[in-house]
Design an enzyme around this catalytic site. Sequence first.
Site, PDB file in Angstrom:
ATOM      1  N   HIS A 113       0.841  -1.198   0.000  1.00 33.82           N
ATOM      2  CA  HIS A 113       0.000   0.000   0.000  1.00 33.82           C
ATOM      3  C   HIS A 113       0.875   1.247   0.000  1.00 33.82           C
ATOM      4  CE1 HIS A 113      -3.437   2.529   0.665  1.00 33.82           C
ATOM      5  NE2 HIS A 113      -2.842   3.075   1.704  1.00 33.82           N
ATOM      6  N   ASP A 124       0.961   5.195  -0.144  1.00 37.35           N
ATOM      7  CA  ASP A 124       0.223   6.457  -0.056  1.00 37.35           C
ATOM      8  C   ASP A 124       0.950   7.529  -0.863  1.00 37.35           C
ATOM      9  OD1 ASP A 124      -1.904   5.812   1.839  1.00 37.35           O
ATOM     10  OD2 ASP A 124      -0.262   5.496   3.262  1.00 37.35           O
ATOM     11  N   ASP A 166      -7.737   1.254   2.171  1.00 38.69           N
ATOM     12  CA  ASP A 166      -7.424   2.255   3.195  1.00 38.69           C
ATOM     13  C   ASP A 166      -8.341   3.469   3.304  1.00 38.69           C
ATOM     14  OD1 ASP A 166      -5.868   2.906   5.385  1.00 38.69           O
ATOM     15  OD2 ASP A 166      -4.436   4.092   4.231  1.00 38.69           O
ATOM     16  N   ASP A 205       1.692  -1.297   4.416  1.00 41.23           N
ATOM     17  CA  ASP A 205       2.150  -0.026   3.852  1.00 41.23           C
ATOM     18  C   ASP A 205       3.605  -0.123   3.376  1.00 41.23           C
ATOM     19  OD1 ASP A 205      -0.281   0.801   4.685  1.00 41.23           O
ATOM     20  OD2 ASP A 205       0.428   2.265   6.151  1.00 41.23           O
ATOM     21  N   HIS A 258      -6.539   9.476  -0.162  1.00 41.44           N
ATOM     22  CA  HIS A 258      -7.233   9.396   1.126  1.00 41.44           C
ATOM     23  C   HIS A 258      -6.466   9.986   2.320  1.00 41.44           C
ATOM     24  CE1 HIS A 258      -5.206   5.449   0.486  1.00 41.44           C
ATOM     25  NE2 HIS A 258      -4.798   5.675   1.724  1.00 41.44           N
TER      26      HIS A 258
HETATM   27 ZN    ZN Z   1      -3.273   4.809   2.770  1.00 36.48          ZN
END
Ligand code: ZN
Length: 1135
Positions: free
Chosen positions: A170, A172, A282, A415, A558
């Site tokens: 994941h 971000d 998420d 993550d 997000h």
């Molecule tokens: Zn995230």
Amino acid sequence: MKLKKQVTVCGGAIFCVAVFSLYLMLDRVQHDPARRQNGGNFPRSQISVLQNRIEQLEQLLEENHQIISHIKDSVLELTDTGAVSPSGQLPFRSANGSWVLPFDGRPTFLSVKPQDCQFALVFLVMLDVYSLLSFDNVDGGVWKQGFEITYEPTEWDNEPLQVFVVPHSHNDPGWVKTFDKYYNDQTQHILNNMVVKLAEDPRRKFIWSEISFFVKWWESADAHKQDVILILGGQLEIVTGGWVMTDEANAHYFAMIDQLIEGHQWLEKNLGVTPRSGWAVDPFGHSATMPYLLKRANLTSMLIQRVHYSVKKHFSSSRSLEFMWRQAWGTDLFCHMMPFYSYDVPHTCGPDPKICCQFDFKRLPGSRVNCPWKVPPRAISDANVAERANVLLDQYRKKSKLFRSKVVLVPLGDDFRYDKALEWDQQYVNYQKLFDYMNSHPEMHVQAQFATLTDYFSAVYKANGVAQGQRPPGYPVLSGDFFAYADREDHYWSGYYTSRPFYKNLDRVLESHLRGAEILYSLAVAHARHAGMEGRYPTSDYSLLTDARRNIGLFQHHDAIAGTAKEAVVIDYGTRLLRSLIGLKRVIINAAHFLIMKNKDVYRFYQTEPFLETDDRRATHDSLPQQTLIELDSSPRYLVLFNPVEQERLCVVTVLVNSARVRVLTEDGQTLPVQLSAQWSSAVQMSGEASFMARLPALGLAVFHLYDSVDSPMTLRSDTLLRLPGRSQSVRGIDPLPVRSQVADPQPFYIQSQSLTLGFSGTTGLLESIRRKDDPQEVRVQIQFFTYGTRPSKDKSGAYLFLPDGNAKPYTQRDPPIVRVVEGPLFAEVVTYYQHFQQTIRIHNVPGVDGLSLDITTMVDIRDQTNKELAMRLLTDIQSEDTFYTDLNGFQIQPRRYLQKLPLQANFYPMPTMAYIQDSQYRLTLHTGQALGVSSLASGQLEVILDRRLMQDDNRGLGQGLKDNKRTANRFRLLLERRSSKSKKEAVDSGPVSFPSLLSHMTSAILNHEVLALPVIPKKRGVPPLRTFSPLAAALPCDFHLLNLRSIQNQDAHSPSPYTALLLHRLGLDCGLEAQNPGFNCSTTQGKVSPRSENRGSLVIPMSLTLMYSAAPLSNSSIISLEPMELSAFKLKLR
Ligand SMILES: [Zn+2]
């Protein structure tokens, strides 16, 4: 008298047209074979044909009756207000003191056909699930938020368990580090290792979702391109394929779709792949808009993760974690909800995190990460493989018991995982040993393997004997959404609906600019090509569009629009957004320059010499905009107004000028009334702004002339009254704008327009009542401000969580506020100054949309507060009980219920564009220009959180509070509507489906798409002749929203192809609210529109939403037809 005659003639003419079209429609009904076929069983016998025609006639008559009554209304309205002014064209005050405007000679009508008012079908509804659940949070044992799972060892003897282990990472695109820092530190290594490590063994699989990162890597990693293409054959799957994994609470569907198109277009061009499955592990709660968008983009399945733990438990116990997620109007998508607490390895292999953690081989002893459950993983060896495989299989079996098929999904990642080659080896080598052992022992009755997400879904469909995306027999159907999210205890993630409202507002401004720029650019390039002037037009502006699409796309992440990133990351996002805003204003100005030139031969473009100025400017990414000052002298100054709304718009436009003697002329030389007022730099300091009423073409550019004129009888000064709490303040007015002052008394005071009368409290200066002109009843609508504190306990509110210290307390300050009341022919406003906010409530004295609602700006500044949240509450007598309505992503309305059994913070919901309460008589809608959190804590109330200042982290990984608050302008439009007598029952019975009225849709459109006022820069040799540009040959049906007209990229990536994507949304309407004259001409058409007349297209190809799949081009005679709420994309070749 002459004018009155004109009006009558006009009305009469429209009546004749209406009657004639009635005849034509009848005629068409009779002769149109296609229509007859659509009707299905057209009766054959003479009598039934006749009956049918009579019914049609009745229906058409009914519709025409409506049109005529609307014409009558608008004519009445005009005569009633005395629009025929005694002094010709001048605004004047009527006997009751209200301002009356001269009528511009254009009557309007609105015709909404009853068939275009939709009510829908419903199934298992989340709202009911919430009513049903006890939310008791009983300790479930090893699966703390669940229950003990048991099974019979023989259950898989006939059909083995299929285990699909899906490795994922994941990433971000910005959170505790910026996008670039994450890329440099981790993401590039993940992708570099991916191509090496997948190539080592064809059985290895991996999924990737964030295209923003993938593109950055692709553009710098030439060497790997070939390898990637190879592993895409089945080892690497791109899931969702959006630019980011979007926030689903605050993001607007315009931006959600745009970032999906940007990702999908890149994938198609560069990799030739089309995503099949959605992956959202998420986002902090899930919206029902998502399955619709993915469905329209031709995806067949989706996965969600962050759902309230009680809901997960309920769905687990009824084996409903996989369901068809259906829209209220019918269409659905297969959805898998992950059952446990998180998407990390301890919470994905099965119910026991202590066991699952032992199978996260990155946590082998010696690693930086370990298992908090105190039992570390052990590397798999010949000695332990049998024991380990059995322990793991037990978890897989237990997990599979929560689902209906004997196929189990096991995500394997976390993550920013897989950034080191070692981790790839640790996970893939150890798991392969386990799989090999399981698969070679038939007595275990299991088939385990690495897989992509679509591998898993395909196996589920196959096991159920249905085609991809079909509903497996017996699987539940569900409608509704998954807000508010709680991950444990009473920790509701409802704070981020408001966190960092400044940027939530900036995002909306960017979206409107992007849409406007896309539309104008597409039209300008098409015109330039048609005129053979492509070489002279700055088509290279395309790269500015790309930059903006990608930065706005990035901000939908997000942790971005959510307001949950670290301060430095917020600055990075803000800087990107400001750069894109400046770029978009340039695209708009360059397109407007070309489109308004009367004679295109004299068009010259100079990069360094813009033709137009921008409407405003922001000094930094975190400052409020400064309106451009228009310097006037005796020679005409041209002003171009851009209307980004797809309907003609009659509105009050306000510009900043350096003269008090301003005169405004339309393109054909008609002088317009101007209201001159002051721009106030503080409560008592002012410097002139000119407001005038403009009629602007749909999506068009209108040209006005401004002069500094000694003789300007049409310029009328505002009347300003300061209501002061005491006699100590002094007031400095600037000549010639007079200011009166008086010591405030507690009596209520009023302002009014031709449509509304507003009452204000003499004490607080805040709104108390609204009276519509067509309603003798004054309706209580009180505005009050409140504050929430944080709890004294360990867990306090932060960027994500809202954990208030109890009910809100009234906002108080020692001194009463200074209140300024401004009245004039075009608008009236009340500005109330408090220490932490200033509220401006303005009503426009114009007919139509702009005049029917209250324009509210609340300037908030809580930088000197600690652990406080500021809330605005509306209190009314509307009998709304426990029900209120909020929108999802500006796309659809979700009914909500206030639940006493839940804590206060659980009753807050996202409000991206609107929230309303209603009873059998009234509906009060608060439209918003930025996403904020909203609730209705008692009958008749609506409450919005405006800003939050929180000094501490809330333990979700951010490591910071929210302390970088800005001076923020929160924008709203408040609309009070009355339910027509015949639909009163529907209002009560409408159940879980609701829609805004047409007027409400329009109000939201004008709030979110402001008119841009672009002054022409004076030229030494004079300005060449300009003319108004209106792109639509005929008005769009009033329930059609033109979401975008997006130029499609050429092969070279920096210029547009000859094709444009047209995105249309047919709005869902509640027609039970009394239609007031919205000030424009439009009608509904049962979802039909002719592409040729509307969009100048010569070729129209229906496409999937993200343009990856196409249908056959429409033939010349065909028309576009949309179902209610349908979103559709078309590829056009404009000319
Ligand atoms: Zn995230």
